[in-house]
Design an enzyme around this catalytic site. Structure first.
Site, PDB file in Angstrom:
ATOM      1  CB  ILE A  30      27.109 -28.532 -13.737  1.00  0.00           C
ATOM      2  CG1 ILE A  30      27.102 -29.198 -12.347  1.00  0.00           C
ATOM      3  CG2 ILE A  30      27.458 -29.535 -14.828  1.00  0.00           C
ATOM      4  CD1 ILE A  30      26.048 -30.295 -12.206  1.00  0.00           C
ATOM      5  N   GLY A  31      28.249 -25.658 -11.995  1.00  0.00           N
ATOM      6  CA  GLY A  31      27.756 -24.517 -11.224  1.00  0.00           C
ATOM      7  C   GLY A  31      28.799 -24.012 -10.251  1.00  0.00           C
ATOM      8  CE1 TYR A  35      31.440 -18.162   1.980  1.00  0.00           C
ATOM      9  CE2 TYR A  35      29.337 -19.249   2.393  1.00  0.00           C
ATOM     10  CZ  TYR A  35      30.181 -18.162   2.554  1.00  0.00           C
ATOM     11  OH  TYR A  35      29.763 -17.085   3.278  1.00  0.00           O
ATOM     12  CG  ASP A 147      17.987 -18.653  -1.635  1.00  0.00           C
ATOM     13  OD1 ASP A 147      17.595 -17.561  -2.099  1.00  0.00           O
ATOM     14  OD2 ASP A 147      19.117 -19.117  -1.888  1.00  0.00           O
TER      15      ASP A 147
END
Length: 329
Positions: A30-31, A35, A147
């Protein structure tokens, strides 16, 4: 929820067999990150769907493995809030780290805007007030996200915000010299400065773009200003394709397209967040803003009390620090 700790697993096993050993049936991707990869998984012991972030130690940098990843896990362990993605468990082997997280099934807000365009005032107000409550909770604990962007605002199946990706999050050191008789953990949201560049150019405050020490609490509220603008307009307020142009734009007052009707209260809030650090809104200002209050399902009384203890300090303690955040080109 189950225990949130790091468990060592025997080396030399594939990721699926490690996951099965702990009761997880791994499903689709899903993503993807720098890394590692995020999978959907079913946790058989609790009969719930979860997200599993699998980080390859071979691909990850030493700085990430030794500094940012342990910090991310440390921060997520202490967080429990309905508008933040919950951390459940971490499992480490010789080759990988597995982070088990709450699954947000509705995708992210960037995908939503790319599909549907600008939000209605009601939709933007709902999502932004949820973001505000989540960040008020974080900041009240002395934690900064660093972020914040639309891709990191996930949606659950009821389309409620779930703030995610705490890879750059940091617990700001407490300051015990101020008001030592206070029952609250002393973190001064005006005097702590960070020097690590974090986040994406389009969401970064001018002092970060200039390479200056910056206040991470105020860098979060700048990013929130970029997010609110984009919710209302369906494009970013600043052009991040050229750094010099981006620097110039972030030091001028942001403008709004005449083709879109944005309530003046909402414009005022955006302008208060997208301004120089000495005049920028703190999360306390945002949570008390008249436009945000209209959309709050509950008043965050506890967080406001903590934030007031953190932020209301004598001006003399902040004036010199404030000056160091001014910038000139």
């Amino acid at each position: 929820m189950w225990k949130a700790d790091i468990i060592e697993s025997p080396p030399g096993t594939s990721y699926r067999s490690v996951m099965e050993e702990y009761g997880y049936e791994v499903g689709k991707v899903i993503g993807n990150g720098s890394y590692g990869t995020v999978y959907e998984a079913y946790f058989t012991k609790q009969k719930v769907m979860v997200a599993v972030k699998i980080i390859s130690k071979k691909k990850a940098s030493d700085e990430y493995l030794n500094k940012f990843l342990p910090r991310e896990i440390q921060v997520m362990k202490v967080l429990r809030h309905k508008y933040l993605i919950n951390f459940y468990q971490a499992i480490e082997t010789t080759t990988r780290v597995y982070i088990i997280l709450e699954l947000a099934q509705g995708g992210d807000i960037l995908e939503w805007i790319q599909r549907y365009g600008a939000c209605s005032e009601a939709q933007a107000g709902k999502w932004f007030s949820q973001l505000t409550l989540g960040i008020a909770y974080l900041h009240s604990k002395g934690i900064v996200h660093r972020d914040l962007k639309l891709e990191n605002l996930l949606l659950d199946k009821r389309e409620n915000v779930k703030i995610s990706d705490f890879g750059f999050a940091k617990m700001v050191p407490s300051n015990h010299s101020l008001r030592s008789n206070s029952p609250y953990r002393q973190v001064n949201c005006f005097t702590h400065l960070s020097q690590t560049y974090c986040g994406s150019f389009a969401y970064a405050c001018p002092e970060i773009l200039l390479g200056l020490p910056y206040n991470p609490f105020l860098s979060d509220t700048w990013s929130m200003g970029v997010i609110l603008y984009t919710l209302m307009v369906a494009h970013l307020p600043f052009d991040d394709t050229n750094l010099k142009k981006l620097l110039r734009e972030t030091q001028r007052e942001v403008t709004f397209p005449s083709s879109i009707t944005i309530p003046q209260e909402c414009k005022n809030l955006i302008l208060h967040m997208l301004r120089q650090a000495t005049k920028r809104a703190t999360i306390l200002d945002v949570v008390k803003d008249p436009w945000v209050i209209k959309f709050q399902s509950e008043q965050p009384t506890h967080e406001i009390r903590l934030l007031e203890a953190m932020c209301q300090i004598p001006f003399s303690a902040t004036s010199n620090r404030h000056q160091s955040l001014d910038y000139h080109i």
